[in-house]
Motif scaffolding. Structure first.
Motif, PDB file in Angstrom:
ATOM      1  N   MET A 194      -1.069   6.344  -0.630  1.00 42.47           N
ATOM      2  CA  MET A 194      -0.458   5.384  -0.834  1.00 42.47           C
ATOM      3  C   MET A 194       1.276   5.533  -0.992  1.00 42.47           C
ATOM      4  SD  MET A 194      -2.442   2.425  -3.151  1.00 42.47           S
ATOM      5  CE  MET A 194      -3.111   3.678  -4.059  1.00 42.47           C
ATOM      6  N   GLU A 195       1.575   5.997   0.238  1.00 40.97           N
ATOM      7  CA  GLU A 195       3.193   6.476   0.203  1.00 40.97           C
ATOM      8  C   GLU A 195       4.198   5.508  -0.312  1.00 40.97           C
ATOM      9  OE1 GLU A 195       4.099   9.603   0.499  1.00 40.97           O
ATOM     10  OE2 GLU A 195       2.066   9.922   0.839  1.00 40.97           O
ATOM     11  N   ILE A 196       3.796   4.245  -0.211  1.00 47.44           N
ATOM     12  CA  ILE A 196       4.672   3.157  -0.695  1.00 47.44           C
ATOM     13  C   ILE A 196       5.036   3.280  -2.081  1.00 47.44           C
ATOM     14  CG2 ILE A 196       2.774   1.540  -0.851  1.00 47.44           C
ATOM     15  CD1 ILE A 196       4.780  -0.707  -0.422  1.00 47.44           C
ATOM     16  N   LEU A 197       4.057   3.580  -2.946  1.00 46.35           N
ATOM     17  CA  LEU A 197       4.210   3.834  -4.399  1.00 46.35           C
ATOM     18  C   LEU A 197       5.350   4.821  -4.649  1.00 46.35           C
ATOM     19  CD1 LEU A 197       0.760   3.131  -5.505  1.00 46.35           C
ATOM     20  CD2 LEU A 197       2.323   1.404  -5.186  1.00 46.35           C
ATOM     21  N   ASN A 198       5.576   5.691  -3.814  1.00 49.70           N
ATOM     22  CA  ASN A 198       6.474   6.799  -4.028  1.00 49.70           C
ATOM     23  C   ASN A 198       7.803   6.816  -3.474  1.00 49.70           C
ATOM     24  OD1 ASN A 198       4.412   8.024  -5.785  1.00 49.70           O
ATOM     25  ND2 ASN A 198       3.419   8.799  -3.650  1.00 49.70           N
ATOM     26  N   LYS A 199       8.082   5.456  -2.771  1.00 51.68           N
ATOM     27  CA  LYS A 199       9.141   5.392  -2.001  1.00 51.68           C
ATOM     28  C   LYS A 199      10.061   4.164  -2.222  1.00 51.68           C
ATOM     29  CE  LYS A 199       7.559   8.282   2.081  1.00 51.68           C
ATOM     30  NZ  LYS A 199       7.441   8.062   3.524  1.00 51.68           N
ATOM     31  N   ASN A 200      11.153   4.083  -1.936  1.00 53.75           N
ATOM     32  CA  ASN A 200      11.894   2.752  -1.988  1.00 53.75           C
ATOM     33  C   ASN A 200      11.687   2.116  -0.668  1.00 53.75           C
ATOM     34  OD1 ASN A 200      13.836   3.999  -0.372  1.00 53.75           O
ATOM     35  ND2 ASN A 200      15.145   4.433  -2.061  1.00 53.75           N
ATOM     36  N   ILE A 201      11.995   0.936  -0.767  1.00 62.44           N
ATOM     37  CA  ILE A 201      11.930   0.197   0.673  1.00 62.44           C
ATOM     38  C   ILE A 201      13.283  -0.505   0.878  1.00 62.44           C
ATOM     39  CG2 ILE A 201      10.780  -1.975   1.729  1.00 62.44           C
ATOM     40  CD1 ILE A 201       8.689  -1.768  -0.331  1.00 62.44           C
ATOM     41  N   PHE A 202      14.034  -0.161   1.758  1.00 61.15           N
ATOM     42  CA  PHE A 202      15.335  -0.683   2.234  1.00 61.15           C
ATOM     43  C   PHE A 202      16.503  -0.281   1.065  1.00 61.15           C
ATOM     44  CE2 PHE A 202      13.155  -4.449   4.183  1.00 61.15           C
ATOM     45  CZ  PHE A 202      12.786  -3.760   5.465  1.00 61.15           C
ATOM     46  N   GLY A 203      16.113   1.046   0.620  1.00 63.43           N
ATOM     47  CA  GLY A 203      16.944   1.454  -0.463  1.00 63.43           C
ATOM     48  C   GLY A 203      16.857   0.782  -1.750  1.00 63.43           C
ATOM     49  N   LEU A 204      15.744   0.180  -2.196  1.00 65.59           N
ATOM     50  CA  LEU A 204      15.525  -0.324  -3.475  1.00 65.59           C
ATOM     51  C   LEU A 204      14.341   0.050  -3.951  1.00 65.59           C
ATOM     52  CD1 LEU A 204      16.376  -4.110  -2.528  1.00 65.59           C
ATOM     53  CD2 LEU A 204      17.748  -2.418  -3.398  1.00 65.59           C
ATOM     54  N   ASN A 205      14.383   0.332  -5.229  1.00 60.31           N
ATOM     55  CA  ASN A 205      13.270   1.134  -5.596  1.00 60.31           C
ATOM     56  C   ASN A 205      12.405   0.218  -6.631  1.00 60.31           C
ATOM     57  OD1 ASN A 205      13.904   4.032  -5.554  1.00 60.31           O
ATOM     58  ND2 ASN A 205      15.411   3.601  -6.727  1.00 60.31           N
ATOM     59  N   PHE A 206      11.278  -0.328  -5.830  1.00 62.10           N
ATOM     60  CA  PHE A 206      10.402  -1.406  -6.323  1.00 62.10           C
ATOM     61  C   PHE A 206       9.505  -0.887  -7.446  1.00 62.10           C
ATOM     62  CE2 PHE A 206      11.694  -3.922  -2.871  1.00 62.10           C
ATOM     63  CZ  PHE A 206      11.385  -5.188  -3.013  1.00 62.10           C
ATOM     64  N   GLN A 207       9.041  -1.737  -8.475  1.00 63.63           N
ATOM     65  CA  GLN A 207       8.349  -1.216  -9.532  1.00 63.63           C
ATOM     66  C   GLN A 207       6.867  -1.477  -9.246  1.00 63.63           C
ATOM     67  OE1 GLN A 207       9.289   0.714 -12.184  1.00 63.63           O
ATOM     68  NE2 GLN A 207      11.261   0.668 -11.002  1.00 63.63           N
ATOM     69  N   ALA A 208       5.931  -0.730  -9.327  1.00 65.94           N
ATOM     70  CA  ALA A 208       4.557  -0.872  -8.945  1.00 65.94           C
ATOM     71  C   ALA A 208       3.735  -1.031 -10.172  1.00 65.94           C
ATOM     72  CB  ALA A 208       3.817   0.274  -8.117  1.00 65.94           C
ATOM     73  N   GLU A 209       2.840  -2.198 -10.373  1.00 66.69           N
ATOM     74  CA  GLU A 209       2.014  -2.508 -11.324  1.00 66.69           C
ATOM     75  C   GLU A 209       0.602  -2.967 -10.808  1.00 66.69           C
ATOM     76  OE1 GLU A 209       1.639  -5.602 -15.296  1.00 66.69           O
ATOM     77  OE2 GLU A 209       3.127  -5.781 -13.550  1.00 66.69           O
ATOM     78  N   GLU A 210      -0.243  -2.132 -11.184  1.00 62.76           N
ATOM     79  CA  GLU A 210      -1.577  -2.323 -10.823  1.00 62.76           C
ATOM     80  C   GLU A 210      -2.233  -3.558 -11.263  1.00 62.76           C
ATOM     81  OE1 GLU A 210      -5.812  -0.136  -9.452  1.00 62.76           O
ATOM     82  OE2 GLU A 210      -4.338   0.977 -10.899  1.00 62.76           O
ATOM     83  N   ILE A 211      -2.930  -4.525 -10.864  1.00 62.89           N
ATOM     84  CA  ILE A 211      -3.151  -5.779 -11.260  1.00 62.89           C
ATOM     85  C   ILE A 211      -4.552  -5.904 -11.308  1.00 62.89           C
ATOM     86  CG2 ILE A 211      -1.211  -6.884 -10.369  1.00 62.89           C
ATOM     87  CD1 ILE A 211      -3.055  -8.353  -8.349  1.00 62.89           C
ATOM     88  N   ASN A 212      -5.330  -6.782 -12.338  1.00 63.63           N
ATOM     89  CA  ASN A 212      -6.666  -6.986 -12.369  1.00 63.63           C
ATOM     90  C   ASN A 212      -7.041  -7.775 -11.204  1.00 63.63           C
ATOM     91  OD1 ASN A 212      -9.337  -7.789 -13.200  1.00 63.63           O
ATOM     92  ND2 ASN A 212      -8.790  -7.816 -15.459  1.00 63.63           N
ATOM     93  N   THR A 213      -8.349  -7.486 -10.414  1.00 65.99           N
ATOM     94  CA  THR A 213      -8.489  -8.485  -9.513  1.00 65.99           C
ATOM     95  C   THR A 213      -9.829  -9.070  -9.934  1.00 65.99           C
ATOM     96  OG1 THR A 213     -10.087  -6.494  -8.516  1.00 65.99           O
ATOM     97  CG2 THR A 213      -7.719  -6.805  -7.705  1.00 65.99           C
ATOM     98  N   LYS A 214     -10.217  -9.353 -11.207  1.00 64.47           N
ATOM     99  CA  LYS A 214     -11.324 -10.040 -11.659  1.00 64.47           C
ATOM    100  C   LYS A 214     -11.337 -11.575 -11.123  1.00 64.47           C
ATOM    101  CE  LYS A 214     -13.879 -11.459 -15.836  1.00 64.47           C
ATOM    102  NZ  LYS A 214     -14.051 -10.954 -17.430  1.00 64.47           N
ATOM    103  N   GLY A 215     -12.351 -11.924 -10.522  1.00 64.62           N
ATOM    104  CA  GLY A 215     -12.253 -13.317 -10.035  1.00 64.62           C
ATOM    105  C   GLY A 215     -12.460 -13.407  -8.515  1.00 64.62           C
ATOM    106  N   LEU A 216     -11.755 -12.458  -7.925  1.00 63.19           N
ATOM    107  CA  LEU A 216     -11.748 -12.293  -6.367  1.00 63.19           C
ATOM    108  C   LEU A 216     -12.865 -11.947  -5.856  1.00 63.19           C
ATOM    109  CD1 LEU A 216      -8.284 -10.312  -5.868  1.00 63.19           C
ATOM    110  CD2 LEU A 216      -8.789 -12.882  -5.539  1.00 63.19           C
ATOM    111  N   PRO A 217     -13.480 -12.143  -4.583  1.00 60.99           N
ATOM    112  CA  PRO A 217     -14.437 -11.965  -3.949  1.00 60.99           C
ATOM    113  C   PRO A 217     -14.881 -10.388  -3.804  1.00 60.99           C
ATOM    114  CG  PRO A 217     -13.539 -13.721  -2.884  1.00 60.99           C
ATOM    115  CD  PRO A 217     -12.455 -13.142  -3.764  1.00 60.99           C
TER     116      PRO A 217
END
Length: 322
Positions: free
Chosen positions: A1-24
């Motif tokens: 998942m290269e996106i988690l190690n790169k910025n997007i359009f010069g902006l450094n996005f913060q990545a936070e893994e989320i709980n998927t409980k309740g999803l199919p």
């Protein structure tokens, strides 16, 4: 998942893994879910494993489902896509990012543009109507406690976009501070009562958009009292010859409303109707508009009687707040 190690359009996005409980289960198996955020811009990143065989129709349905559930844009991530898959994703307007650098984020350019524009053009001279409505909510309801933006938006009946613009303006004026805890944005006033009112006073606007004189015929009894009528009910000021009531302009249909000149009318009972830029009933008490808004209705009024009555009313309602 290269996106988690790169910025997007010069902006450094913060990545936070989320709980998927309740999803199919079929929607989460061998997938990773991250909330990507930069200031107030955010999207949900759903990364598919290399082994998953996906169908474009299924992805489209999942996009709609996830968007409704999380309330933010959805982006699918792939290690790589074929030219046919890429063309189908574009055709169906499905945002995606691949590890080899291909991406389609139609929402992000607009969101970032709006974010930068707000930062550049946030007015600091006078409040927008929605900003004043949010200020009143913080002034009367928050009592110095932290308030979630989404709760404030629900309470005053505005969109997330509107609450963001309003909070940005209040922050620029130094009237609130903003902070993020977990996934939620909070607002707080560092002072309250008279100190907060005094600091906000230069930025407050007259809430009245338009004034019209019409006949009563008991049609407007549900509207709250404003102007001299409101002052007369809470101070020693005499009742005005023409009663004054207020209504939110968006809730009032002016079609077929007969405006009259009270100087030429002898049979009908006239009524002064104020059309407000925001809902005057939102913070009304006992059918009377709130004191902060009422005081601003008289901006520029040179009548000493009115000035003294407003001061008397504010002294009892605001000056005494802690």
């Amino acid at each position: 998942m290269e996106i988690l190690n790169k910025n997007i359009f010069g902006l450094n996005f913060q990545a936070e893994e989320i709980n998927t409980k309740g999803l199919p289960v079929f929607m989460t198996a061998q997938r990773s879910f991250f909330r990507m955020s930069y200031k107030e811009t955010a999207f949900l990143f759903v990364y598919l494993s290399k082994e998953e065989r996906f169908g474009i129709v299924a992805l489209e349905k999942q996009l709609s489902f996830l968007s409704d559930k999380y309330g933010i844009p959805i982006v699918f991530g792939f290690s790589a896509v074929t030219k046919l898959q890429r063309d189908k994703l574009l055709e169906r307007n499905i945002p995606f990012i691949t590890d080899n650098g291909q991406l389609y984020l139609p929402f992000l350019g607009m969101m970032l543009n709006n974010t930068f524009k707000k930062e550049k053009e946030t007015r600091r001279d006078k409040m927008m109507p929605v900003t004043q409505l949010l200020f009143l909510y913080m002034f009367y309801k928050s009592k110095g406690q932290a308030v979630m933006k989404k709760d404030a938006a629900t309470a005053i009946g505005v969109t997330r976009t509107s609450i963001t613009r309003a909070s940005e303006q209040l922050a620029a004026m130094g009237l609130i501070s903003q902070e993020m805890h977990g996934k939620e944005y909070y607002m707080r006033t560092d002072i309250s009562g008279f100190a907060l009112y005094k600091k906000a006073k230069p930025y407050l606007i007259n809430p009245i958009q338009r004034i019209l004189i019409t006949e009563t015929k008991n049609r407007y009894s549900e509207y709250v009292y404003s102007g001299e009528s409101a002052l007369a009910k809470v101070t020693m000021l005499n009742e005005p010859k023409i009663p004054v009531r207020a209504v939110y302009k968006a809730d009032f249909k002016a079609d077929n409303i007969k405006e009259i000149d009270p100087k030429w009318i002898t049979e009908e009972k006239p009524l002064c109707l104020e059309l407000w830029k925001y809902n005057p009933a939102m913070f009304a008490n006992d059918g009377i508009v709130d004191p902060v808004s009422l005081s601003n209705c008289f901006d520029g009024n040179a009548d000493e009687r009115i000035e003294e009555a407003v001061e008397e009313y504010l002294e009892g309602q605001i000056w005494g707040q802690k």
